[in-house]
Write a protein that holds these residues in place. Structure first.
Motif, PDB file in Angstrom:
ATOM      1  N   MET A   1      -5.892  19.272  50.526  1.00 48.13           N
ATOM      2  CA  MET A   1      -6.076  19.487  49.233  1.00 48.13           C
ATOM      3  C   MET A   1      -6.950  20.744  49.430  1.00 48.13           C
ATOM      4  N   VAL A   2      -6.580  21.803  48.769  1.00 48.27           N
ATOM      5  CA  VAL A   2      -7.345  22.954  48.484  1.00 48.27           C
ATOM      6  C   VAL A   2      -8.047  23.028  47.335  1.00 48.27           C
ATOM      7  N   HIS A   3      -9.481  23.199  47.203  1.00 47.24           N
ATOM      8  CA  HIS A   3     -10.163  23.163  45.840  1.00 47.24           C
ATOM      9  C   HIS A   3     -10.705  24.594  45.587  1.00 47.24           C
ATOM     10  N   SER A   4     -10.900  24.587  44.406  1.00 48.52           N
ATOM     11  CA  SER A   4     -11.334  26.101  44.170  1.00 48.52           C
ATOM     12  C   SER A   4     -12.686  26.247  44.451  1.00 48.52           C
ATOM     13  N   TYR A   7     -15.264  24.644  42.093  1.00 52.75           N
ATOM     14  CA  TYR A   7     -15.214  22.995  42.203  1.00 52.75           C
ATOM     15  C   TYR A   7     -16.076  22.686  43.272  1.00 52.75           C
TER      16      TYR A   7
ATOM     17  N   SER B  79     -12.209  19.921  51.381  1.00 52.08           N
ATOM     18  CA  SER B  79     -12.359  19.710  52.919  1.00 52.08           C
ATOM     19  C   SER B  79     -13.112  20.755  53.527  1.00 52.08           C
ATOM     20  N   ARG B  80     -13.520  21.876  52.618  1.00 49.54           N
ATOM     21  CA  ARG B  80     -13.865  23.097  53.536  1.00 49.54           C
ATOM     22  C   ARG B  80     -15.438  22.881  53.519  1.00 49.54           C
TER      23      ARG B  80
END
Lengths: 239, 220
Positions: A1-4, A7, B79-80
């Motif tokens: 899942m890529v978050h902004s 966020y 995840s980053r």
């Protein structure tokens, strides 16, 4: 899942605040208990410098034993005058802070232990540097203000088996009975001699093999710390 | 882990699967002897039993609860920055454990000195967080953490037992070798107190474990 990015930013800020607040609460809650431990450890050190071992008795008892033997403490300055005679005010003085001050501003504590047979001993704190970190201890003198009755050293992070041996009994025992003034009443301190001191040397003890820098640290600590007391000790020897 | 969790609404708390999570780290997946994680503190705090036990409990608490917290948060963690989040959680728990030790077992906390702080960098923690807690539910993660902490602690206690017994003639601080042995010429082995012997002891444990478990031996 890529978050902004937003966020992620909000997430980090919330996380940091929550963690900071909870750690602060824990630290504030536990502070009194930790301070007590440090106080009791100081009492244990002072007691063991006059050869009273308190390692086997419960923490709470240590305070009673301390109060039984060490009833008086005062502080002197470089000139040998007593400048603080309230026992409770002397106890919290940190030698490490005093050594940072100019010599004439230092307030140097002396603790007086009185034994059951009426003898007394005079205990001074020591602070110095070893090889890796700070070293500290307490040394007690007989009422002649010259002969060492006992001493205790400890260290933060000296090498185990080598420099760390300064906190063992066998090393500390070398100092018992040695004297810090020569026959002309000149201050000699204690020399820690690599290769071993002569048996009849009243001012020398053996260094620890493999722990030369720590041994030298102890020697310097004794010389630096005791120097401040010389004036007071000499005054007492005359009277 | 092929069971589909959407069909079975809830596993029993101590299902066979969960118990396996708890038991595996003791032998087939031991963090120290099989995964070779957390060696550094195993060398440093195993001179005596008491610090080893306190260290084992501290690590168990930190692995258990960091796994639990990360598993609870796992769907929200971006995840980053997941490694940073894991580190913050671990660091916070370690600081709390350190503070509690300083308040209640001061002498042991002095012996453990920097090693409590270094739990933060204990490879077992990050390993379990990345490999397990990020992908599993809180309860199994918690069990997995406790299991790994105890598996680590087991080795620590075994090593400390031999080092204290042979090195100082004591077990948990009590003298066990009678004075008559010393009078007859027995000497404590000072070498056992030095770190290299901890490595040797762990080596022997790995040897014994592998010879008993053919599964752990390399084929060629």
């Amino acid at each position: 899942m890529v978050h902004s990015n937003k966020y992620i930013l909000v997430y980090s800020v919330v996380m940091v605040v929550v963690v900071a607040v909870s750690l602060t609460i824990v630290a504030v809650q536990l502070k009194p208990a930790q301070d007590d431990n440090i106080r009791i450890e100081k009492m244990q050190n002072i007691l063991s410098s006059v050869n009273i071992s308190t390692s086997e008795i419960p923490k709470k008892e240590v305070i009673n034993v301390y109060n039984k033997f060490v009833k008086r403490a005062f502080a002197v300055n470089m000139k040998g005058d007593i400048i603080e005679s309230h026992t409770e005010k002397v106890f919290p003085i940190e030698m490490a802070n005093e050594l940072k001050k100019a010599p004439e501003d230092q307030i140097l504590p002396i603790f007086v232990a009185t034994f059951e047979n009426g003898d007394s001993a005079f205990i001074v704190p020591l602070r110095g540097k070893g090889l890796w970190g700070s070293i500290w201890g307490y040394m007690s003198f007989k009422p002649d203000f010259n002969t060492i009755l006992g001493c205790v050293y400890d260290h933060k992070s000296e090498t185990p088996g080598l420099g760390a041996e300064i906190n063992t009994e066998w090393f500390q025992k070398y100092f018992f009975g040695k004297s810090i003034f020569d026959e002309q009443k000149e201050f000699t301190s204690i020399n820690i001699i690599k290769g071993g001191a002569k048996d009849d040397d009243p001012h020398g003890v053996d260094a620890i093999s493999g722990g030369t820098i720590t041994s030298k640290g102890v020697e310097k600590m004794l010389r630096d710390n005791l120097a401040g007391y010389v004036a007071y000790f000499k005054k007492q020897m005359k009277s | 882990m092929s069971t589909d969790n959407s069909i079975k609404v809830k596993d029993p708390w101590f299902s066979a699967k969960n118990l396996k999570l708890l038991r595996n780290p003791f032998n087939m997946e031991n963090p120290i002897t099989v995964q070779v994680l957390g060696i550094c503190s195993a060398l440093a705090v195993t001179v005596q039993m008491k610090p080893a036990i306190v260290m084992a409990l501290s690590v168990t608490i930190v692995t258990g609860f960091s796994n639990l917290i990360i598993a609870l948060l796992r769907d929200t963690i971006p995840s980053r920055i997941r490694i940073i989040v894991q580190l913050v959680v671990v660091a916070a728990l370690v600081i709390i454990v350190d503070q509690v030790l300083k308040a209640y077992v001061y002498d042991v906390s002095k012996k453990l000195s920097v090693f409590v702080g270094l739990i933060i960098t204990n490879c077992i923690l990050m390993g379990r967080l990345e490999a397990f807690a990020m992908a599993n539910k809180p309860w199994p993660s918690f069990i997995d953490g406790i299991g790994n902490g105890l598996g680590y602690g087991l080795i620590l206690v075994i090593v400390a037992f031999f080092r204290e017994f042979l090195g100082s003639g004591k077990i948990y601080g009590f003298d066990v070798i009678p004075q008559s042995f010393y009078d007859a010429g027995y000497v404590n082995n000072g070498l056992m107190i030095l770190p290299p012997m901890a490595l040797m002891t762990i080596g022997v444990i790995i040897w014994v474990q592998r010879s008993k478990n053919p599964d752990l031996q390399e084929k060629n």
